[in-house]
Design a protein around this motif. Structure first.
Motif, PDB file in Angstrom:
ATOM      1  N   SER A 170      -6.193  -4.769  -7.704  1.00 33.17           N
ATOM      2  CA  SER A 170      -5.550  -3.497  -7.274  1.00 33.17           C
ATOM      3  C   SER A 170      -6.149  -2.128  -7.772  1.00 33.17           C
ATOM      4  N   TYR A 194      -2.353   4.049  -3.633  1.00 39.83           N
ATOM      5  CA  TYR A 194      -2.428   2.670  -4.177  1.00 39.83           C
ATOM      6  C   TYR A 194      -2.627   1.671  -3.037  1.00 39.83           C
ATOM      7  N   GLN A 243       0.869  -1.000  -0.170  1.00 40.92           N
ATOM      8  CA  GLN A 243       0.043  -0.198  -0.071  1.00 40.92           C
ATOM      9  C   GLN A 243       0.943   1.407   0.135  1.00 40.92           C
ATOM     10  N   THR A 262      -5.931   2.279  -7.629  1.00 41.18           N
ATOM     11  CA  THR A 262      -5.124   3.617  -7.626  1.00 41.18           C
ATOM     12  C   THR A 262      -6.172   4.767  -7.487  1.00 41.18           C
TER      13      THR A 262
END
Length: 739
Positions: free
Chosen positions: A684, A654, A634, A686
């Motif tokens: 994932s 992120y 992270q 962002t």
């Protein structure tokens, strides 16, 4: 349970009160009943052992966040699982513990337990409104030894506004996309040595999801606070008396139902017609009396508190007896296709010879928690050594009463409607805990070394009663002592190293038999800290060695009504990682500054044994399997540009991918267990947030914020029923005026 109801009134009748200056505060901070903030914050090196982070009122106001998930994105070692996009029911973990309903961290408001039933049912379905907080503190490792009952991961303390010393007040109004509005105001003063503060907040939105057939998918939250205090000086002893009253309610059109992968790809903000009746209705009240007394080297604080919380959440449980998870994972199968069409409102649920297909459940619960808490700090010199002795004792009592029921709904022409006289109760039980907590810690100054030696005790008597069957009950006692050692060695005026080791635990619920073990771990940390007044840097490594990892099945993380509130042993596990944070303010010229900060967290969690379970996130695990919903990496980066009258800031967050499940499906003889979402991951993501403000001096301040600037469509979870999105781009404009 009659005897417990009597105790409710008797505890509130206790006449004493005392208030805590603070475990980790600087001595200069021990001067105010309202100073519930625990960490001192100066432009110099902090010398407390353990990992602790303070977010000030200025930092909280920089992005005007209402969502605690976004607030904590700048704190290392925090792992979260988003759910509704607004942070209405946060899922927060520290150092790899399950974030589910924040049940594995100790949550406090002004130093007092604020969860609905922190011992009996720690899932935090109530969470204080972040908008009205003036500070947020995070404690991890040995820094959390004074806060329990959850002591493995750490503690979160939310600090409300203090009664002002002079007349002051403010208003804050804002409006944004998806019908978002905020109205916040407070006023305080001192009259004849009696100070008072009144504060009110309303935050609401129509919601960003698009319900099939139309309708709101948002929320409406109100929060009211009143404080009073009185100061009395008797010789060298200063007394402070305080009263705090708060009330909050919420109505939100929220559901657990998500989408199929195909529907999410087409429109991530769609919501199926079957969820239209869903509603969460909550109410919370708090009363707290406080008294503190302090001299030059001794301070004592007593708090007498009572919290009441009620909630009723209507949501979809099943379709023709089948879990929505099964339907959404394979909607095109012969068995599921018709049920999937009913969910979308594209087919009626009533056909010749068939029953009503939609089962909606209302999880109706009442909670209370109350207690008497005394904390103290005594400074003295012994054997030419400086000692700072912190100590505390708390009697706490809490209870949850479940009154769950289901009703039948039918889908006709795209509208889900109630079938009259279909109500049937499903779960009727009560869980109750009485707990004594004690702690003592001595900080000894040895030249450049500050050594802390302490112990915490948790002594719990728990009771479970099935209200449908008077013969179905369980009593159990738990006695546990948790030692800890920590230290800070100052290398120079600006730098030092910290270290610590402590035992942590998480209690099992009153309803669980002796087969469910207490969650226990031995936790280690080592790191360093630097602060020269301009540049601040901290890096901490940690290792948590679990002798037994424990998890519970709730509807939010499990989705199996047959396993509701059941707990599971996970055996040995390791969680380890690294937390780093760096901040600096760079002067571009005499008028402009560039403040920037960087936070990085690496976390690795894995089972250290082979075990076959029927828990929805584990299944059959083998040594080395990763823990679910835990990202390895992270990163958070904040950069701004500020002048005398204006500022602008950009936050980039992120979060790495997270496994949805730890193990695999299994079969043994006639027994089999299907692990849904086996091998799948939360991708994932962002997220970029932007904020800006301009100060008109005596005429107030205007601000602009944009959450999710790049309008990223992201899956935040597939539990309990299908893929669910985070909040899309939201633009908000606001105005503040202080007087």
């Amino acid at each position: 349970m009659t005897k417990y109801k009597g105790m409710n009134k008797s505890l509130l009748a206790m006449a004493v009160a005392v208030a805590l200056p603070n475990a980790y505060a600087d001595e200069n901070a021990k001067d105010d009943i309202e100073h519930i903030q625990i960490i001192s914050h100066y432009d110099k090196l902090r010398t407390e052992a353990g990992s602790a982070t303070l977010l000030t009122e200025e930092q909280l106001g920089e992005y005007e966040y209402d969502d605690i998930h976004r607030v904590l994105s700048s704190v290392p070692g925090v792992n979260i699982r988003e759910e509704d996009g607004y942070g209405l029911r946060p899922n927060i973990g520290f150092r790899g513990v399950t974030p589910e309903r924040s049940k594995k961290i100790t949550i406090m408001e002004d130093g007092v337990l604020i969860g609905p039933a922190p011992y009996s049912a720690p899932a935090a379905y109530y969470f204080p409104q972040t908008t009205r907080m003036t500070a947020v503190e995070v404690f991890k490792g040995p820094a959390a030894i004074k806060h329990g009952p959850q002591t493995i991961a750490g503690a979160l303390n939310l600090v409300t506004r203090s009664v002002p010393e002079f007349t002051e007040g403010a208003i804050d109004i804002a409006a944004g996309g998806d019908g978002y509005t905020k109205a916040h105001g407070y006023f305080g003063s001192v009259v004849n040595n009696i100070g008072f503060l009144v504060e009110a907040v309303n935050v609401q939105a129509d919601g960003f999801k698009e319900l099939d057939g139309g309708g709101d998918t948002g929320f409406d939250k109100n929060d009211f606070l009143a404080k009073f205090n009185y100061r009395l000086q008797q010789g060298d002893i200063e007394h402070n008396f305080g009263l705090k009253l708060s009330y909050a309610n919420e109505i939100s059109d929220e559901t657990y139902l998500g989408l199929t992968e195909a529907d999410f790809a087409e429109n991530p903000y769609r919501r199926y017609a079957a969820t239209a009746p869903a509603k969460m209705d909550t109410e919370h009240q708090q009363v707290m009396f406080t008294h503190s007394m302090s001299t030059d080297n001794l301070s004592l604080t007593t708090r007498l508190y009572r919290n009441d919380y009620e909630r009723a959440w209507l949501k979809l449980n099943s379709v023709e007896g089948k879990s929505p998870q099964e339907i959404l994972l394979n909607p095109e199968s012969e068995d599921n296709q018709r049920l999937y069409e009913i969910l979308k409102g594209e087919q009626d649920s009533v056909v010749p010879g068939a029953a009503n297909f939609l089962t909606m459940g209302t999880n109706d619960r009442e909670y209370y928690s109350q207690g008497l808490q005394i904390d103290g700090d005594f400074s003295f010199n012994l054997f030419d050594l400086n000692h700072d002795l912190s100590f505390g004792v708390r009697f706490h009592e809490d209870e949850i009463e479940r009154k769950h029921f289901e009703e039948s709904y039918e889908m006709k022409s795209g509208i889900s409607s109630l079938v009259e006289n279909s109500k049937r109760f499903t779960t009727l039980n009560t869980e109750h805990t009485e707990a004594w907590s004690v702690y003592v810690e001595d900080k000894i100054k040895l030249d450049a070394l500050t050594l802390g030696v302490g112990v915490r005790g948790e002594l719990m008597d728990m009771h479970y009663q099935n209200n449908n069957n008077p013969n179905d009950w369980l009593d159990k006692k738990t006695r546990i002592w948790l030692p800890g050692v920590s230290g800070f060695y100052q290398l120079s005026e600006d730098s030092g190293v910290l270290f610590g080791i402590h035992r942590g635990f998480s209690p099992a619920s009153p309803a669980q038999s002796s087969e469910i073990e207490i969650e226990k771990s031995t936790n280690y940390e080592f790191g360093g800290r630097y602060n020269d007044g301009v540049t601040e840097f901290e890096v901490v490594s940690f290792f948590n060695d679990y002798s037994n990892l424990k998890e519970s099945c709730g509807q939010s993380n499990c989705g199996d009504s047959l396993q509701q509130d059941a707990e599971f042993n996970g055996g040995a596990a390791h969680v380890y990682g690294l937390e780093a944070q760096f901040s600096q303010r760079y002067p571009l010229n005499l008028q402009l500054d560039i403040p920037y900060s960087f936070v990085y967290t690496y976390t690795k969690g894995e089972f250290k044994n082979d075990r076959r379970t029927s828990f929805a996130q584990w299944g059959e695990v083998k040594s080395g399997d990763p823990l679910p919903y835990l990202p390895e990496h992270q990163v958070s980066f904040n950069v701004g540009l500020s002048a005398d009258k204006w500022r602008t800031s950009l936050a980039v967050k992120y979060i790495g991918s997270m496994p949805e499940a730890a193990g695999r499906s299994w079969q043994e003889g006639t027994q089999e267990f299907t692990l849904y979402l086996e091998g799948q991951e939360v991708p994932s993501s962002t997220t970029v947030d932007l904020s800006a403000s301009y100060d008109f001096d005596d005429y107030g301040q205007v601000y602009l914020k944009v959450d999710n600037l790049l309008d990223e469509d992201k899956i935040v979870s597939r539990r309990p029923y299908g893929a669910r999105p985070g909040k899309p781009r939201q633009v908000t404009v606001g105005y503040k005026y202080q007087f």
